[in-house]
Scaffold this motif. Sequence first.
Motif, PDB file in Angstrom:
ATOM      1  N   LEU A   1       0.851  -1.182   0.000  1.00  0.00           N
ATOM      2  CA  LEU A   1       0.000   0.000   0.000  1.00  0.00           C
ATOM      3  C   LEU A   1       0.883   1.225   0.000  1.00  0.00           C
ATOM      4  CD1 LEU A   1      -2.755  -0.717   2.696  1.00  0.00           C
ATOM      5  CD2 LEU A   1      -3.100  -0.571   0.220  1.00  0.00           C
ATOM      6  N   ARG A   2       0.348   2.312  -0.531  1.00  0.00           N
ATOM      7  CA  ARG A   2       1.025   3.596  -0.402  1.00  0.00           C
ATOM      8  C   ARG A   2       0.073   4.567   0.275  1.00  0.00           C
ATOM      9  NH1 ARG A   2       3.557   7.973  -4.682  1.00  0.00           N
ATOM     10  NH2 ARG A   2       1.340   8.422  -5.077  1.00  0.00           N
ATOM     11  N   LEU A   3       0.481   5.041   1.428  1.00  0.00           N
ATOM     12  CA  LEU A   3      -0.282   6.051   2.142  1.00  0.00           C
ATOM     13  C   LEU A   3       0.195   7.438   1.718  1.00  0.00           C
ATOM     14  CD1 LEU A   3      -0.336   4.584   5.768  1.00  0.00           C
ATOM     15  CD2 LEU A   3      -1.844   4.088   3.829  1.00  0.00           C
ATOM     16  N   SER A   4      -0.757   8.349   1.663  1.00  0.00           N
ATOM     17  CA  SER A   4      -0.444   9.742   1.360  1.00  0.00           C
ATOM     18  C   SER A   4      -0.910  10.621   2.505  1.00  0.00           C
ATOM     19  CB  SER A   4      -1.136  10.185   0.068  1.00  0.00           C
ATOM     20  OG  SER A   4      -0.704   9.429  -1.037  1.00  0.00           O
ATOM     21  N   CYS A   5      -0.196  11.697   2.704  1.00  0.00           N
ATOM     22  CA  CYS A   5      -0.564  12.690   3.709  1.00  0.00           C
ATOM     23  C   CYS A   5      -0.503  14.048   3.013  1.00  0.00           C
ATOM     24  CB  CYS A   5       0.388  12.640   4.883  1.00  0.00           C
ATOM     25  SG  CYS A   5       0.155  13.981   6.077  1.00  0.00           S
ATOM     26  N   ALA A   6      -1.674  14.595   2.721  1.00  0.00           N
ATOM     27  CA  ALA A   6      -1.757  15.872   2.033  1.00  0.00           C
ATOM     28  C   ALA A   6      -1.898  16.996   3.051  1.00  0.00           C
ATOM     29  CB  ALA A   6      -2.942  15.876   1.080  1.00  0.00           C
ATOM     30  N   ALA A   7      -1.043  17.994   2.939  1.00  0.00           N
ATOM     31  CA  ALA A   7      -1.055  19.111   3.869  1.00  0.00           C
ATOM     32  C   ALA A   7      -1.655  20.346   3.216  1.00  0.00           C
ATOM     33  CB  ALA A   7       0.350  19.406   4.351  1.00  0.00           C
ATOM     34  N   SER A   8      -2.275  21.160   4.035  1.00  0.00           N
ATOM     35  CA  SER A   8      -2.796  22.442   3.577  1.00  0.00           C
ATOM     36  C   SER A   8      -2.624  23.459   4.691  1.00  0.00           C
ATOM     37  CB  SER A   8      -4.264  22.335   3.170  1.00  0.00           C
ATOM     38  OG  SER A   8      -5.056  21.931   4.271  1.00  0.00           O
TER      39      SER A   8
ATOM     40  N   TYR B   1       4.555  10.669   1.742  1.00  0.00           N
ATOM     41  CA  TYR B   1       4.098   9.322   1.393  1.00  0.00           C
ATOM     42  C   TYR B   1       4.731   8.285   2.312  1.00  0.00           C
ATOM     43  CZ  TYR B   1       3.023  11.856  -2.901  1.00  0.00           C
ATOM     44  OH  TYR B   1       2.557  12.773  -3.808  1.00  0.00           O
ATOM     45  N   LEU B   2       4.034   7.171   2.436  1.00  0.00           N
ATOM     46  CA  LEU B   2       4.605   6.010   3.105  1.00  0.00           C
ATOM     47  C   LEU B   2       4.310   4.802   2.234  1.00  0.00           C
ATOM     48  CD1 LEU B   2       6.104   5.063   5.671  1.00  0.00           C
ATOM     49  CD2 LEU B   2       3.860   4.414   6.592  1.00  0.00           C
ATOM     50  N   GLN B   3       5.338   4.313   1.562  1.00  0.00           N
ATOM     51  CA  GLN B   3       5.209   3.101   0.749  1.00  0.00           C
ATOM     52  C   GLN B   3       5.427   1.907   1.660  1.00  0.00           C
ATOM     53  OE1 GLN B   3       4.448   2.680  -2.607  1.00  0.00           O
ATOM     54  NE2 GLN B   3       4.403   0.505  -2.090  1.00  0.00           N
ATOM     55  N   MET B   4       4.451   1.036   1.695  1.00  0.00           N
ATOM     56  CA  MET B   4       4.506  -0.119   2.586  1.00  0.00           C
ATOM     57  C   MET B   4       4.472  -1.389   1.758  1.00  0.00           C
ATOM     58  SD  MET B   4       1.969   1.167   5.635  1.00  0.00           S
ATOM     59  CE  MET B   4       0.496   0.952   4.655  1.00  0.00           C
ATOM     60  N   ASN B   5       5.528  -2.147   1.816  1.00  0.00           N
ATOM     61  CA  ASN B   5       5.637  -3.411   1.084  1.00  0.00           C
ATOM     62  C   ASN B   5       5.721  -4.579   2.056  1.00  0.00           C
ATOM     63  OD1 ASN B   5       5.750  -1.929  -1.356  1.00  0.00           O
ATOM     64  ND2 ASN B   5       7.982  -1.786  -1.231  1.00  0.00           N
ATOM     65  N   SER B   6       5.490  -5.768   1.529  1.00  0.00           N
ATOM     66  CA  SER B   6       5.578  -6.989   2.346  1.00  0.00           C
ATOM     67  C   SER B   6       4.795  -6.838   3.643  1.00  0.00           C
ATOM     68  CB  SER B   6       7.043  -7.316   2.648  1.00  0.00           C
ATOM     69  OG  SER B   6       7.777  -7.472   1.458  1.00  0.00           O
ATOM     70  N   LEU B   7       3.578  -6.379   3.518  1.00  0.00           N
ATOM     71  CA  LEU B   7       2.765  -6.114   4.706  1.00  0.00           C
ATOM     72  C   LEU B   7       2.453  -7.388   5.477  1.00  0.00           C
ATOM     73  CD1 LEU B   7       0.482  -3.401   3.163  1.00  0.00           C
ATOM     74  CD2 LEU B   7       1.818  -3.119   5.256  1.00  0.00           C
ATOM     75  N   LEU B   8       2.388  -7.232   6.787  1.00  0.00           N
ATOM     76  CA  LEU B   8       2.132  -8.335   7.709  1.00  0.00           C
ATOM     77  C   LEU B   8       0.865  -8.036   8.508  1.00  0.00           C
ATOM     78  CD1 LEU B   8       5.782  -8.600   9.055  1.00  0.00           C
ATOM     79  CD2 LEU B   8       4.705 -10.091   7.349  1.00  0.00           C
ATOM     80  N   PRO B   9       0.196  -9.048   9.015  1.00  0.00           N
ATOM     81  CA  PRO B   9      -0.992  -8.788   9.843  1.00  0.00           C
ATOM     82  C   PRO B   9      -0.696  -7.849  11.015  1.00  0.00           C
ATOM     83  CG  PRO B   9      -0.922 -11.088   9.232  1.00  0.00           C
ATOM     84  CD  PRO B   9       0.375 -10.483   8.752  1.00  0.00           C
ATOM     85  N   GLU B  10       0.503  -7.904  11.557  1.00  0.00           N
ATOM     86  CA  GLU B  10       0.840  -7.032  12.684  1.00  0.00           C
ATOM     87  C   GLU B  10       1.022  -5.571  12.275  1.00  0.00           C
ATOM     88  OE1 GLU B  10       2.258  -9.952  11.877  1.00  0.00           O
ATOM     89  OE2 GLU B  10       4.437  -9.926  12.268  1.00  0.00           O
ATOM     90  N   ASP B  11       0.961  -5.282  10.978  1.00  0.00           N
ATOM     91  CA  ASP B  11       0.974  -3.896  10.513  1.00  0.00           C
ATOM     92  C   ASP B  11      -0.422  -3.274  10.569  1.00  0.00           C
ATOM     93  OD1 ASP B  11       3.293  -4.899   7.989  1.00  0.00           O
ATOM     94  OD2 ASP B  11       3.749  -3.802   9.841  1.00  0.00           O
ATOM     95  N   THR B  12      -1.414  -4.066  10.882  1.00  0.00           N
ATOM     96  CA  THR B  12      -2.785  -3.558  10.980  1.00  0.00           C
ATOM     97  C   THR B  12      -2.877  -2.497  12.068  1.00  0.00           C
ATOM     98  OG1 THR B  12      -3.774  -5.620  10.193  1.00  0.00           O
ATOM     99  CG2 THR B  12      -5.166  -4.172  11.536  1.00  0.00           C
ATOM    100  N   ALA B  13      -3.361  -1.329  11.680  1.00  0.00           N
ATOM    101  CA  ALA B  13      -3.439  -0.204  12.612  1.00  0.00           C
ATOM    102  C   ALA B  13      -4.058   0.986  11.899  1.00  0.00           C
ATOM    103  CB  ALA B  13      -2.054   0.179  13.130  1.00  0.00           C
ATOM    104  N   VAL B  14      -4.375   1.998  12.674  1.00  0.00           N
ATOM    105  CA  VAL B  14      -4.678   3.307  12.104  1.00  0.00           C
ATOM    106  C   VAL B  14      -3.347   4.053  11.984  1.00  0.00           C
ATOM    107  CG1 VAL B  14      -5.900   5.485  12.369  1.00  0.00           C
ATOM    108  CG2 VAL B  14      -6.977   3.348  13.120  1.00  0.00           C
ATOM    109  N   TYR B  15      -3.094   4.561  10.812  1.00  0.00           N
ATOM    110  CA  TYR B  15      -1.839   5.258  10.532  1.00  0.00           C
ATOM    111  C   TYR B  15      -2.080   6.764  10.514  1.00  0.00           C
ATOM    112  CZ  TYR B  15       0.614   0.954   9.509  1.00  0.00           C
ATOM    113  OH  TYR B  15       1.216  -0.286   9.625  1.00  0.00           O
TER     114      TYR B  15
END
Length: 128
Positions: free
Chosen positions: A18-25, A80-94
């Motif tokens: 997944l790739r997370l984005s954080c847009a600032a204003s 951005y946060l590019q997340m590869n090889s995700l694991l169940p323990e990465d489950t969270a609110v980011y």
Amino acid sequence: QVQLVESGGELVQSGGSLRLSCAASGRTISNYAMGWFRQAPGKEREFVSAISRSGITTHYADSVKGRFTISRDNAKNTVYLQMNSLLPEDTAVYYCAAKEAFTTLLYILGNGRSYDYWGQGTQVTVSS
């Protein structure tokens, strides 16, 4: 004031990306160090990654090192946060956070209490 809006979280299978984005204003993020944190159900918020104002210095939690990559595009006012090889323990609110500072030090950027602004978070769920 800086407003931060995260996006990109969703349900993904273990091993996926997944790739997370954080847009600032409100203000340009070029004056801010930026961080990603996460909070899983029943657990405390934890540091994931941070990037300095210039983008030259990055830090990662040991649990994500080698799998996640933080980056920033100051022209787009986005981190951005590019997340590869995700694991169940990465489950969270980011959560994305901004700190108006020149510092590149991990003990500061890795501490959530150092940050000035926070987004509302985006849910990442990794199924096994």
